[in-house]
Design a protein around this motif. Structure first.
Motif, PDB file in Angstrom:
ATOM      1  N   GLY A   1      31.245  29.063  43.706  1.00  0.00           N
ATOM      2  CA  GLY A   1      32.252  30.002  43.166  1.00  0.00           C
ATOM      3  C   GLY A   1      33.628  29.503  43.510  1.00  0.00           C
ATOM      4  O   GLY A   1      33.829  28.859  44.560  1.00  0.00           O
ATOM      5  N   ARG A   2      34.585  29.725  42.580  1.00  0.00           N
ATOM      6  CA  ARG A   2      35.952  29.252  42.865  1.00  0.00           C
ATOM      7  C   ARG A   2      36.873  30.456  42.707  1.00  0.00           C
ATOM      8  O   ARG A   2      36.549  31.420  42.025  1.00  0.00           O
ATOM      9  N   ASP A   3      38.077  30.293  43.307  1.00  0.00           N
ATOM     10  CA  ASP A   3      39.066  31.364  43.092  1.00  0.00           C
ATOM     11  C   ASP A   3      39.333  31.479  41.594  1.00  0.00           C
ATOM     12  O   ASP A   3      39.283  30.494  40.864  1.00  0.00           O
ATOM     13  N   GLY A   4      39.598  32.669  41.145  1.00  0.00           N
ATOM     14  CA  GLY A   4      39.926  32.885  39.724  1.00  0.00           C
ATOM     15  C   GLY A   4      38.676  33.104  38.895  1.00  0.00           C
ATOM     16  O   GLY A   4      38.742  33.478  37.732  1.00  0.00           O
TER      17      GLY A   4
ATOM     18  N   GLU B   1      36.447  38.565  33.952  1.00  0.00           N
ATOM     19  CA  GLU B   1      37.038  39.759  33.317  1.00  0.00           C
ATOM     20  C   GLU B   1      37.664  39.389  31.976  1.00  0.00           C
ATOM     21  O   GLU B   1      37.480  40.052  30.949  1.00  0.00           O
ATOM     22  N   GLN B   2      38.355  38.254  31.994  1.00  0.00           N
ATOM     23  CA  GLN B   2      39.023  37.841  30.734  1.00  0.00           C
ATOM     24  C   GLN B   2      37.961  37.559  29.659  1.00  0.00           C
ATOM     25  O   GLN B   2      38.037  38.081  28.529  1.00  0.00           O
ATOM     26  N   LEU B   3      36.947  36.791  30.062  1.00  0.00           N
ATOM     27  CA  LEU B   3      35.866  36.475  29.105  1.00  0.00           C
ATOM     28  C   LEU B   3      35.179  37.765  28.658  1.00  0.00           C
ATOM     29  O   LEU B   3      34.909  37.972  27.460  1.00  0.00           O
ATOM     30  N   GLY B   4      34.948  38.635  29.625  1.00  0.00           N
ATOM     31  CA  GLY B   4      34.239  39.881  29.324  1.00  0.00           C
ATOM     32  C   GLY B   4      34.983  40.687  28.269  1.00  0.00           C
ATOM     33  O   GLY B   4      34.432  41.051  27.213  1.00  0.00           O
ATOM     34  N   SER B   5      36.291  40.875  28.474  1.00  0.00           N
ATOM     35  CA  SER B   5      37.022  41.706  27.493  1.00  0.00           C
ATOM     36  C   SER B   5      37.056  40.977  26.141  1.00  0.00           C
ATOM     37  O   SER B   5      36.930  41.587  25.075  1.00  0.00           O
ATOM     38  N   TYR B   6      37.143  39.621  26.186  1.00  0.00           N
ATOM     39  CA  TYR B   6      37.157  38.844  24.914  1.00  0.00           C
ATOM     40  C   TYR B   6      35.847  39.075  24.156  1.00  0.00           C
ATOM     41  O   TYR B   6      35.849  39.443  22.965  1.00  0.00           O
ATOM     42  N   VAL B   7      34.724  38.945  24.874  1.00  0.00           N
ATOM     43  CA  VAL B   7      33.423  39.071  24.179  1.00  0.00           C
ATOM     44  C   VAL B   7      33.265  40.492  23.643  1.00  0.00           C
ATOM     45  O   VAL B   7      32.853  40.710  22.502  1.00  0.00           O
ATOM     46  N   LYS B   8      33.701  41.484  24.446  1.00  0.00           N
ATOM     47  CA  LYS B   8      33.562  42.889  24.002  1.00  0.00           C
ATOM     48  C   LYS B   8      34.315  43.096  22.699  1.00  0.00           C
ATOM     49  O   LYS B   8      33.821  43.668  21.739  1.00  0.00           O
ATOM     50  N   GLU B   9      35.564  42.495  22.637  1.00  0.00           N
ATOM     51  CA  GLU B   9      36.440  42.791  21.486  1.00  0.00           C
ATOM     52  C   GLU B   9      36.077  41.986  20.252  1.00  0.00           C
ATOM     53  O   GLU B   9      36.214  42.459  19.139  1.00  0.00           O
ATOM     54  N   THR B  10      35.662  40.737  20.499  1.00  0.00           N
ATOM     55  CA  THR B  10      35.595  39.799  19.354  1.00  0.00           C
ATOM     56  C   THR B  10      34.190  39.642  18.810  1.00  0.00           C
ATOM     57  O   THR B  10      34.001  39.073  17.738  1.00  0.00           O
TER      58      THR B  10
END
Lengths: 617, 596, 155, 287
Positions: A500-503, A509-518
């Motif tokens: 695991g890395r920082d970020g 979260e960024q990917l999650g919201s992208y997949v949810k929306e798109t």
């Protein structure tokens, strides 16, 4: 209209004679879960016993009462005393009950769960007062485990098809009005008002129209629909007939996943019997309304739970969703208006029409009416089918009905809604079961799967599990879901392997919201929920995985080192015996040690140690 | 009509149109990958998402597949949209790092590096699974040769059981619509699609079966090349007929012979250039950078294969030095054409100027024997080329062209300085001899027009009747008669046209009187003459006495048809037929006169 | 260099005489081109122009020999090129048959030649005439026929 | 001299029948004449005259020569007795529209050969049993196989000589010619109204009987019969100066056979070699 009174009379009195049979009757729960628990052997043993003892005892195979942890279940009707439900009946016990209680007088109280009809039996309480049953209100499941699913008479005797006959009398508009008054919302997961869905389809231009029952039930750990179809298939047929009558559809399909052979069998028998009774086919009872039903077997694709993918599959194409609009109500099966509802939604309909919408609206919260069937599974004592009125809190379901976590473990969270749902931490246990409330909490009612997790469950691993499931089940058509979910899964795999890395969390979260929306369909739309909700409530666990490279729950293999706590260890040698890698050493009665190099982190010692001496470092 | 606002701009579209159509009307650019006008939309790649702000279900929707609805408010590049597009591109870049199209789009959207591991899978990972090819093959071409195989991330486009398909029509439409060029139909197509060399551009680029013959074609209408068109090869496709708005495509039309009765024929079949590969010393055909002047003309033409960009065929870079070799095959006694092809000196001078336009800092050389600049203002033109240093003219022949490194060494003589000279060139242009177009011999035999050993047609008389031929009514114009440039061809064409008009504008035809006449008193009626007459000019004629009973049937010659060849006169045993102008007594007198 | 009749043979004042029947469209035009191209060829040849080689009748050849021709040449278009399509094909059959008849009757066939010369073959025409003239000089005067000319009865 | 009774009687009956039924106006045949060296032609107009018809081994004449004569054609339909060689001549006349097939009745007679000893032409005859006649009298005779060498043996003998010997031979022979034109008058295929030798403007063929004129005449005659002469041998038989005219015709016939695979008179539909051509005819000896 041709009347069925003759049949009703005949069915009711056949049912009564069975209930008040002068001859003992044994009802064995023979649904899939029952058979898995050994009901098949019990039946064989009982048949042998009855034959050998030349006694007149009837055997009836019934559906599942829902008490999965107590399977196999046998309900005994002994003339002159109330029916008793016995749990965990293996072949020997069944013989014992037959001999000591049915033929004898000893009610074998220690095996009994409770009586199911009026009357007292000393030493045995009422089943309804059993902790698992108290909170439950069984409307949809009222026939499951009670009637013989292959005998339409039993269903008719308990007001079967009365709803449909009433609908035929009052006409489609009034029927729709009743459904509207009932406030019934889709039990598939989205909770869309059923009457509005029917109205869209009813108003849409285009003939012929279709009604479909979505019995794909792809969520892992969800089996409510299966139990309904296996235990009480007629309720689904009646519900669909009423819906078709309101919408004006003459053809209906039940899309059952291929993995439910028994459900398919019971449904086909039910369809056959209903058709021969004249309640299915052309010009039903001379009413001018015709309705034909067919069963279509799914081929094991979770995505076919999504309505447009389901429609494509029924049409024989690849089960992959398409962009909406147009919605199925306007252009569904073969481009014609189509209405799709879940099994549980359809089976709620007959009661609404029979007893009127108000009676149904009486129970539940102000905007989520009626009851909801949950399949309570996971690290909880009483696993099984739970039907509770809307508004019941999660705590009541998990602790009162479910009996709380197993083995004195700490409750951590409950996953609701399967791969599309979210997790509800202890802090939100008092959340009432309500479509909108769950939505706000980032969870989702979903089809009703409730997976209870205790401290030994790693939330990152759970998120990874659901994503792995979705990577396999994604249809692969749109970039967002195909690539997005796969990349999220890669990140989680990295985290769980200690890379695991920082970020990473922000990336998830960024990917999650992208997949949810798109994403194109709701599979992609809800896929990130497990990850987002676990991050929302268990961010600390993610951070420990990433920064400290540690998995406190002892699940992520590469982040775990098992150590034996010297004080707690009693030297019983259990772990030494079971360790597959012979990594445990120590003398009897002396504290044992684990050799870190050899240990493969299989977790057997951590699981089995009766004294919880094995800790995770 | 549906009214909606795109980025604040009011737009009106017919019902059933998508947001993308509306956006195009509003002049808003939305990137697409899995969208193609000829293929039903799928909304698979999600690059074209826009944000519905009001008037519909708020959120991101694919503009290519989402129908425009009344009162909608759309943002095509809101922050939310751009974020989604950037993420889609990052994901696609992770999946297909090698695809230029995706790299370009990602660069446009300001994506430098991506937070995901790049897929290193085997080749062919440029496929972004947009599904255009499968949808096209199933719904437009109708062959359904390819399908999706598998689910989720390892879903790929393949044929059933990944075998060679036996239904694929080889139309190449899937490769045509593929946004990233990932699909190579040759892998599964039974009748592989060969690239069709574009004849007009000397095969330097390729063309599709339905194409314009050449940019200035008259009529400027596309034609279907039946050998390569899939419709005729296998009965499939037919996409052009669907797409053609004028419904002008009819596959049943076939070539037909049209017979016209004409008064005159003008032969203007032009020329072709000789294939210089017969002279191995120049290396044409062996070195890619050795080209013919026709190929060079196409390469520097704006409508040519490289839209006028002059680049070396070997490495695509502009040639810094270029050598023009004149008289390749012309003015050669042995194994070549003895005549001068007349137009090469002038077009080479033009080519040196064109070369300088394309490569300003380039250096051009011309090996020549003597510059033939005999036309009006021709010599001044060449002198200007030399004076303004467009090219260095070296008087001498080239013995050999060979490759050294990426240069072409041109070894030749410079007779003015009397030295051997070797130039390192990056491109060599040969000026091959002009030859009549192929098939000239069959045509001329059909028209019974003479031709010389090179195939150039024979004029009736080189000085007095240069546009006539020996066959009355057939005239010549242009290079089919002999090599000539455009001014001369135009002049000759005018002459031929006027001659033809002169022929056909009269009501009566005047002709040579040399036709056959029958002496009916001595004709035996054996009609052997009729057998040898190539024009069917001889027929029977019944002689009757006054009372009408038949006396004899004798031969009769139709003056209109008879061409005066004399074959009948030579065949007639009783000497009953004479050809006017070549009668027996005249020839008898000629023979006697010779010996006096 | 015009090929003059060499005076090596005994009758020094003998001039070889060749009669040539040329078809108007090909051989005659070829001869014309030879002239225009300034190709020189011996003057021994005397040309009779005919519309087509198909017009040639064996009587012309016999008459030429009777009139003192040492060699007769008939030249027409190459097969396929005939301005009248098939004239040269008929000529080919008749003239080859005639040469067989001459041979049969003992008349030297080398004194009767047939050739195809197209309108563009000026060079070929001039080299052909040079060649034939050389041959006829080698053959010498046509005694058989010259005797006939005298009295008609072979002495 | 032996009368072939097996054919004569049926021939007489057939002729009488044709005449009595009026199918023909005249039957041309060979008449009985004890004291002449050959059976002269007989024109039977009445049925009873048919008895004088005979067929023996002295019927040398080629009766088809009369078919092109106007005064005979004016009689009406003509019946004619034809041997194999005569029939070939009739076929050429039909091909050259001299007479129409429906105007003539062909009475074929199988002929085992004329003359004692056998005439030259009969030893190489391949048409002993005439084909395609209206009536055939008598039973067919045996037909020996003849190959090309035998057929053109006369021409071959002369071909064998050297060119000088040939010139000597022919100049000697042709100088004997007295231009009596018997050969032309007896030949069935020389039916021109005005023969080329009678043409004076221009006079291609000198009429005086010197060798020069004779060569021209015989070349013209040979050329006019090339691809037509059926080798009936009458010209040679009629020539008072016994010039071997047949050899010349035989040479030309051999040439037509070898080069263009053509034998004259085998059918009335084929095309004479000089009236047609083949694109790939042999071209030997053309510069």
């Amino acid at each position: 209209m041709k009347s069925l009174d003759k049949y009703y009379l005949e069915a009711t009195d056949r049912w009564q004679t069975l209930q008040t049979s002068s001859v003992p009757v044994l009802y064995v729960g023979a649904a899939t879960c029952g058979r898995a628990a050994g009901a098949g052997d019990v039946i064989k043993r009982l048949q042998a016993e009855i034959r050998d003892k030349h006694v007149d005892v009837k055997l009836v195979e019934v559906g599942c009462l829902g008490l999965c942890c107590f399977e196999p279940l046998v309900v005994v009707h002994k003339p002159g005393s109330p029916q008793v439900c016995y749990g965990k009946v293996d072949p020997d016990k069944s013989a014992g009950i037959l001999e000591r209680y049915v033929l004898g007088t000893d009610p074998c109280a220690k095996w009994a769960l409770g009586t199911t009809t009026d009357g007292r039996l000393d030493g045995v309480g009422k089943l309804s007062e059993h902790p698992m049953m108290t909170g439950q209100v069984r409307h949809v499941l009222r026939n499951c485990g009670v009637i013989d699913p292959k005998d339409m008479g039993h269903y008719m005797a308990r007001d079967g098809y009365r709803g449909f006959l009433r609908a035929l009398e009052v006409g489609p508009d009034k029927t729709l009005e009743e459904v509207k008054k009932s406030g019934l919302r889709g039990r598939g997961g989205a909770g869309f008002p059923t009457w509005q869905k029917w109205q869209f389809c009813r108003k849409a231009a285009g003939e012929p129209k279709y009604v479909i029952c979505n019995a794909d039930e792809g969520d892992p750990g969800a089996f409510m629909d299966r139990s309904i179809m296996e235990g009480d298939p007629y309720s689904v047929l009646e519900g669909m007939a009423i819906g078709a009558f309101v919408i004006g559809a003459e053809n209906g399909y039940i899309y059952v996943r291929g993995e439910y052979p028994l459900a398919i069998n019971n449904l086909s028998i039910a369809i056959e019997q209903t058709r021969s009774m004249g309640l299915l086919g052309d010009d039903i009872l001379g009413s001018g309304f015709s309705f034909n039903l067919e069963i279509v077997k799914g081929a094991g694709a979770f995505v076919c739970g999504e309505e447009t993918a389901l429609i494509a599959s029924v049409q024989g194409d690849i089960g992959s969703p398409r962009q909406r609009p147009p919605y199925p109500a306007q252009a569904g099966l073969w481009g014609k208006p189509t209405n799709i509802n879940n099994v549980e939604t359809w089976s709620n309909v007959p009661a609404i029409i029979r007893q009127g919408g108000d009676q149904f609206a009486g129970s539940g919260t102000d905007r989520s009416k009626g009851t909801k069937v949950f399949s309570l599974v996971g690290k909880v004592k009483n696993t099984g089918l739970v039907e509770v009125p809307m508004g019941t809190t999660m705590r009541q379901i998990v602790f009162d009905i479910g009996g709380g976590p197993q083995k004195k473990r700490q409750f951590k969270a409950v996953q609701s809604g399967g791969p599309s749902g979210g997790c509800i931490p202890a802090s939100l246990l008092d959340l009432p079961i309500d479509f909108d409330k769950l939505q706000e909490a980032g969870a989702m009612m979903g089809s009703g799967g409730l997976i209870v997790m205790d401290e030994r469950t790693c939330m990152v691993d759970v998120a990874k599990y659901f994503l792995a499931f979705l990577v396999d089940e994604s249809c692969g058509k749109c970039t967002a879901c195909r690539e997005g979910v796969a990349q999220m899964h890669n990140v989680l795999v990295r985290i769980c392997e200690g890379d695991g890395r920082d970020g990473d969390i922000e990336l998830l979260e960024q990917l999650g919201s992208y997949v949810k929306e798109t994403s194109l369909c709701q599979l992609g739309g809800t896929a990130p929920n497990p990850v987002l909700s676990t991050i929302r409530y268990f961010r600390d666990e993610y951070e420990t995985h990433i920064r400290e490279k540690k998995c406190r729950a002892g699940v992520c293999k590469s982040l775990v080192r098992f150590v034996i706590d010297a004080e707690a260890c009693k030297g019983c040698g259990l772990c030494l015996r079971d360790c597959p890698a012979e990594a445990v050493s120590g003398e009897k009665q002396e504290p044992h040690q684990i050799n870190a190099e050899l240990c493969v982190q299989c977790g057997v010692c951590y699981e089995d140690c009766p004294f919880d001496a094995v800790t995770v470092e | 009509m549906i009214k909606l606002t795109i980025d604040g701009q009011q737009v009106e579209v017919e019902p059933g149109r998508t947001i993308l159509d509306a956006a195009k009307l509003a002049g808003r650019e939305i990137p697409t990958l899995c969208h193609h006008p000829a293929v039903p939309p799928a909304g698979a790649c999600r690059i074209c998402v826009v944000e519905i702000v009001a008037g519909g279900r708020p959120g991101l929707v694919p503009s290519c597949a989402y129908p425009a609805q009344d009162g909608m408010e759309i943002q095509t590049c809101s922050e939310r949209v751009l974020q989604s597009r950037r993420m889609t591109l990052q994901l696609l870049l992770a999946r297909s790092p090698g695809s230029e199209v995706i790299q370009e789009m990602a660069a446009e959207h300001g994506i430098k590096e991506i937070p995901f591991p790049k897929q290193t899978g085997e080749s062919g990972d440029d496929c972004i699974m947009c599904g255009l090819c499968v949808r096209l093959c199933q719904q437009i071409v109708g062959a359904s040769a390819i399908c999706f195989d598998g689910r989720g991330p390892d879903r790929k486009v393949s044929t059933p059981y990944a075998d060679r398909s036996d239904v694929c029509l080889g139309c190449g439409a899937c490769a045509f619509v593929c946004p990233t060029g990932a699909i190579d139909p040759a892998e599964y197509c039974p009748n592989p699609i060969e690239k069709i060399p574009n004849e007009f551009n000397c095969g330097l680029d390729s063309r599709t079966p339905i194409h314009l013959p050449f940019p200035q074609a008259v009529p400027n209408k596309p034609l279907i090349d039946r050998e390569n068109c899939i419709r005729f090869k296998t009965g499939g496709c037919g996409a052009c007929a669907d797409i053609c708005p004028a419904g002008a495509i009819n596959y049943d039309m076939t070539d037909e012979f049209v017979e016209e009765d004409v008064g005159a024929i003008i032969v203007a079949t032009g020329y072709e250039i000789m294939d210089p590969s017969v002279y191995e010393e120049y290396g044409y055909g062996r070195y890619p950078d050795v080209v013919t002047s026709l190929e060079f003309e196409r390469m520097v033409s704006a409508s040519g294969p490289s839209n006028g960009e002059l680049t070396r065929l070997s490495n695509g870079k502009p040639p810094k030095s270029i050598v023009f070799l004149q008289c390749i095959g012309s003015r050669r006694e042995k194994n070549g054409k003895p005549y001068c092809s007349k137009i090469c000196c002038m077009y080479t001078a033009k080519h040196t100027i064109l070369y300088k336009h394309k490569v300003h800092d380039g250096q051009a050389f011309v090996f020549f024997m003597d510059v033939r600049a005999g036309g009006k203002n021709y010599d001044q033109f060449v002198r200007r080329v030399v004076k303004e240093k467009q090219a260095t003219y070296l008087r001498g022949r080239v013995s050999k062209v060979y490759a050294r490194g990426d240069k072409l060494m041109v070894r030749g003589a410079d007779t003015l300085s009397g030295t051997q000279i070797e130039i390192a060139a990056e491109m060599v242009v040969l000026a091959p001899a002009l030859v009549p177009s192929s098939g000239i011999r069959d045509l001329s035999q059909k028209l019974r027009v003479g031709y010389d050993e090179h195939g150039f047609l024979l004029e009736a008389h080189p000085k007095l009747r240069p546009v006539d031929t020996n066959t009355a009514g057939v005239f010549l114009a242009g290079a089919c008669h002999s090599p000539k440039d455009i001014p001369e061809s135009v002049a000759q064409a005018g002459a031929a046209a006027s001659k033809a008009l002169g022929l056909i504008c009269h009501t009566r035809l005047s002709r040579e009187p040399t036709i056959g006449i029958v002496d009916e008193s001595s004709c035996n009626g054996c009609f052997e003459c009729e057998g040898v007459c190539a024009y069917g000019a001889i027929g029977p004629r019944e002689l009757t006495d006054k009372k009408g009973n038949l006396l004899a049937t004798v031969a009769f010659i139709n003056e209109g048809l008879c061409q005066g060849c004399g074959a009948c006169a030579a065949t007639c045993r009783s000497k009953s037929i004479e050809v006017q102008g070549y009668r027996d007594d005249q020839l008898f007198a000629a023979i006697n006169a010779i010996h006096r | 260099m015009i090929q003059q009749a060499s005076d090596s043979t005994d009758n020094s004042k003998w001039q070889p005489r060749i009669v040539a029947f040329l078809c108007n469209w090909c051989s005659y035009a070829g001869a014309d081109l030879a002239g225009m191209s300034r190709f020189a060829y011996p003057a021994a040849i005397k040309i009779v122009r005919l519309p087509c080689s198909g017009r040639v009748d064996p009587m012309f050849i016999i008459k030429s020999f009777e009139q003192g021709a040492d060699l007769v040449l008939v030249s027409g278009c190459h097969p396929g090129d005939c301005h009248y399509t098939s004239g040269n094909y008929h000529a080919r059959r008749k003239l080859l048959a005639f040469r067989e008849l001459m041979t049969f009757l003992g008349i030297d066939p080398r004194r009767f030649k047939i050739s195809w010369v197209s309108a563009a073959e000026g060079a070929k025409w001039s080299s052909l005439v040079k060649e034939i003239t050389a041959e006829v000089i080698a053959l010498g005067p046509f005694e058989n026929y010259s005797k006939l000319r005298a009295g008609g009865i072979a002495e | 001299m032996s009368t072939n009774t097996a054919i004569t009687e049926p021939l007489q009956r057939a002729a009488a029948e044709l005449l009595s039924e009026g199918k023909v106006a005249v039957v041309i045949g060979y008449g009985m004449d004890g004291d002449s060296s050959f059976s002269p032609p007989l024109f039977a107009r009445e049925p009873q005259e048919a008895e004088r018809l005979v067929f023996d081994d002295r019927c040398f004449g080629n009766l088809s020569v009369y078919l092109s004569k106007d005064h005979i054609r004016r009689m009406g339909k003509i019946g004619i007795v034809v041997k194999g060689c005569d029939l070939r001549a009739v076929n050429v006349l039909l091909r050259e529209h001299v007479v129409k097939r429906e105007d003539v009745v062909l009475i074929g007679v199988p002929c085992a050969g004329q003359g004692d000893p056998l005439l030259g032409k009969c030893s190489v005859c391949e048409q002993r049993n005439p084909q395609g006649c209206d009536i055939v009298v008598g039973d067919p005779v045996e037909q020996p196989q003849i190959d090309a060498a035998q057929r053109y043996s006369e021409a071959a003998d002369i071909d064998a000589k050297s060119i000088e010997e040939r010139w000597e031979f022919w100049s000697g022979q042709l100088s004997k010619c007295i231009r009596c034109y018997a050969c032309r008058n007896v030949c069935p295929l020389c039916y021109c109204k005005r023969c080329i030798t009678e043409k004076t403007v221009p006079q291609w063929i000198e009429t005086s009987a010197h060798l020069r004129g004779n060569i021209a005449w015989n070349v013209a005659r040979a050329f006019h019969l090339t691809g037509r002469c059926v080798n009936c041998g009458e010209c040679e038989r009629a020539c008072p100066m016994d010039i071997p005219l047949g050899a010349i015709n035989q040479k030309m016939a051999q040439l037509m056979d070898e080069r263009y695979d053509f034998q004259s008179g085998l059918s009335s539909e084929d095309k004479a070699p000089f009236t047609t051509f083949n694109v790939d005819d042999p071209e030997t000896g053309i510069l």
